[in-house]
Design an enzyme around this catalytic site. Structure first.
Site, PDB file in Angstrom:
ATOM      1  N   HIS A 154       0.858  -1.066   0.076  1.00 25.65           N
ATOM      2  CA  HIS A 154       0.264   0.206   0.373  1.00 25.65           C
ATOM      3  C   HIS A 154       1.206   1.204  -0.017  1.00 25.65           C
ATOM      4  O   HIS A 154       2.130   1.153  -0.066  1.00 25.65           O
ATOM      5  CB  HIS A 154      -1.157   0.267   1.040  1.00 25.65           C
ATOM      6  CG  HIS A 154      -1.952  -1.080   1.572  1.00 25.65           C
ATOM      7  ND1 HIS A 154      -2.967  -1.927   0.707  1.00 25.65           N
ATOM      8  CD2 HIS A 154      -1.451  -2.032   1.940  1.00 25.65           C
ATOM      9  CE1 HIS A 154      -3.448  -2.656   0.998  1.00 25.65           C
ATOM     10  NE2 HIS A 154      -2.530  -3.301   1.810  1.00 25.65           N
ATOM     11  N   GLU A 208      -2.186  -0.098   7.885  1.00 30.02           N
ATOM     12  CA  GLU A 208      -1.433  -0.921   7.291  1.00 30.02           C
ATOM     13  C   GLU A 208      -0.104  -0.433   6.861  1.00 30.02           C
ATOM     14  O   GLU A 208       1.288  -1.102   6.966  1.00 30.02           O
ATOM     15  CB  GLU A 208      -2.068  -2.081   6.579  1.00 30.02           C
ATOM     16  CG  GLU A 208      -1.204  -3.081   5.606  1.00 30.02           C
ATOM     17  CD  GLU A 208      -1.355  -3.627   4.693  1.00 30.02           C
ATOM     18  OE1 GLU A 208      -2.893  -3.321   5.231  1.00 30.02           O
ATOM     19  OE2 GLU A 208      -1.528  -4.555   4.149  1.00 30.02           O
ATOM     20  N   HIS A 237       3.041  -7.079   4.678  1.00 23.73           N
ATOM     21  CA  HIS A 237       1.896  -6.304   4.688  1.00 23.73           C
ATOM     22  C   HIS A 237       1.609  -7.396   5.846  1.00 23.73           C
ATOM     23  O   HIS A 237       2.281  -7.459   7.261  1.00 23.73           O
ATOM     24  CB  HIS A 237       0.940  -7.237   4.243  1.00 23.73           C
ATOM     25  CG  HIS A 237       0.639  -6.878   2.201  1.00 23.73           C
ATOM     26  ND1 HIS A 237      -0.467  -5.892   1.490  1.00 23.73           N
ATOM     27  CD2 HIS A 237       1.896  -7.306   1.855  1.00 23.73           C
ATOM     28  CE1 HIS A 237       0.877  -5.737   0.752  1.00 23.73           C
ATOM     29  NE2 HIS A 237       1.169  -7.006   0.647  1.00 23.73           N
ATOM     30  N   GLU A 293       1.552 -11.353   5.645  1.00 22.19           N
ATOM     31  CA  GLU A 293       0.945 -10.887   6.033  1.00 22.19           C
ATOM     32  C   GLU A 293       1.937 -10.774   7.874  1.00 22.19           C
ATOM     33  O   GLU A 293       1.183 -11.926   8.866  1.00 22.19           O
ATOM     34  CB  GLU A 293      -0.227 -11.514   6.069  1.00 22.19           C
ATOM     35  CG  GLU A 293      -1.040 -11.494   5.235  1.00 22.19           C
ATOM     36  CD  GLU A 293      -1.552  -9.985   4.878  1.00 22.19           C
ATOM     37  OE1 GLU A 293      -1.257  -8.925   5.212  1.00 22.19           O
ATOM     38  OE2 GLU A 293      -1.776  -9.744   3.433  1.00 22.19           O
TER      39      GLU A 293
HETATM   40 ZN   LIG Z   1      -2.075  -5.493   2.239  1.00 34.63          ZN
END
Ligand SMILES: [Zn+2]
Length: 253
Positions: free
Chosen positions: A43, A80, A135, A217
């Protein structure tokens, strides 16, 4: 502005010896010399203000998908994108200390994005030996732990992961193992059946990669225990350490 150049030094003192623990190999030295690592901070903090741009569809081989997304956030607002930028910089520092050439896909240098296809292309064009996309998840409270996402075998349109499936699994297993060791965090209790590994065919960043690549993640931003870890600088340093050790092991295998 254009300040005048400083006057030349009268006499140059010899450089101080490196402090213990601060040793960094000269360029071209260290166990990862000659290796190229691309780090993809998931992102972009600016995506929230550029929804029209990031909602444009791009081709990911199997189908068309949003250019990028805003990413998730903790309930108190830690995003995030902030998390991924911080961990990416920590990881870069660690890998450079081992002599690697490290490139980030973006770093405060653009208002939004890049799009997922461009993120993949940056790793491909760099001829990266390993790529990691960082992430944190946004799942239900009680869902805890990290998982590493590996590319599925995809051959569709512009996507062909034939050559990267096996090395990416090796990279991902090493990252997962070292992440457990460095952070003490357990693998996800909601994805991957306790292995900390998941395989996906719907991520453009993996489908379009021609070099070994995984996503991680790191935890669930919507869980109160996980967000306490994700917002801790100490924990983020451990997370970066685990990733660095996994990548280093992969590159020196
Ligand atoms: Zn993400």
């Amino acid at each position: 502005d254009h300040p005048p150049p400083p006057p030349p030094p009268a006499r140059r003192a010899p450089p101080p010896p490196p402090a213990p623990g601060d040793a960094r190999p000269a360029p071209g030295e260290g166990p990862l010399a000659g290796k190229v690592v691309v780090i993809d901070p998931g992102h972009n903090p600016g995506n929230f203000k550029h929804t029209a741009e990031i909602n444009k569809l791009v081709d990911i081989g199997t189908n068309r998908k949003e250019c990028d997304t805003t990413g998730t956030a903790g309930n108190a607002g830690y995003t995030e994108a902030e998390f991924t930028a911080d961990v990416s910089q920590r990881l870069r520092t660690l890998l450079r200390k081992e002599g690697a050439t490290v490139k980030l896909t973006h770093e405060n240098d653009r208002p939004w994005g890049p799009c997922v296809d461009e993120r993949a292309e940056i790793g491909n064009k760099a001829g990266a030996d390993a790529v990691i996309s960082i992430h944190a998840d946004g799942s239900g409270a009680g869902n805890r732990g990290f998982h590493v996402i590996l590319p599925a075998l995809v051959k569709s349109g512009g996507a062909d992961t034939t050559k990267i499936v096996t090395p990416s699994r090796d990279l991902g297993e090493r990252v997962a193992g070292n992440f457990v060791r460095a952070t003490g965090s357990a693998p996800s209790n909601y994805v991957g059946g306790g292995t900390g590994l998941d395989v996906r065919d719907d991520l453009g960043g993996l489908n379009l990669s021609t070099v070994p690549k995984v996503f991680i993640e790191c935890g669930n931003m919507r869980d109160s225990k996980d967000i306490a870890l994700l917002t801790s600088a100490d924990w983020r340093q451990k997370a970066a350490r685990g990733m660095a050790d996994g990548i280093s092991g992969f590159l020196t295998r």
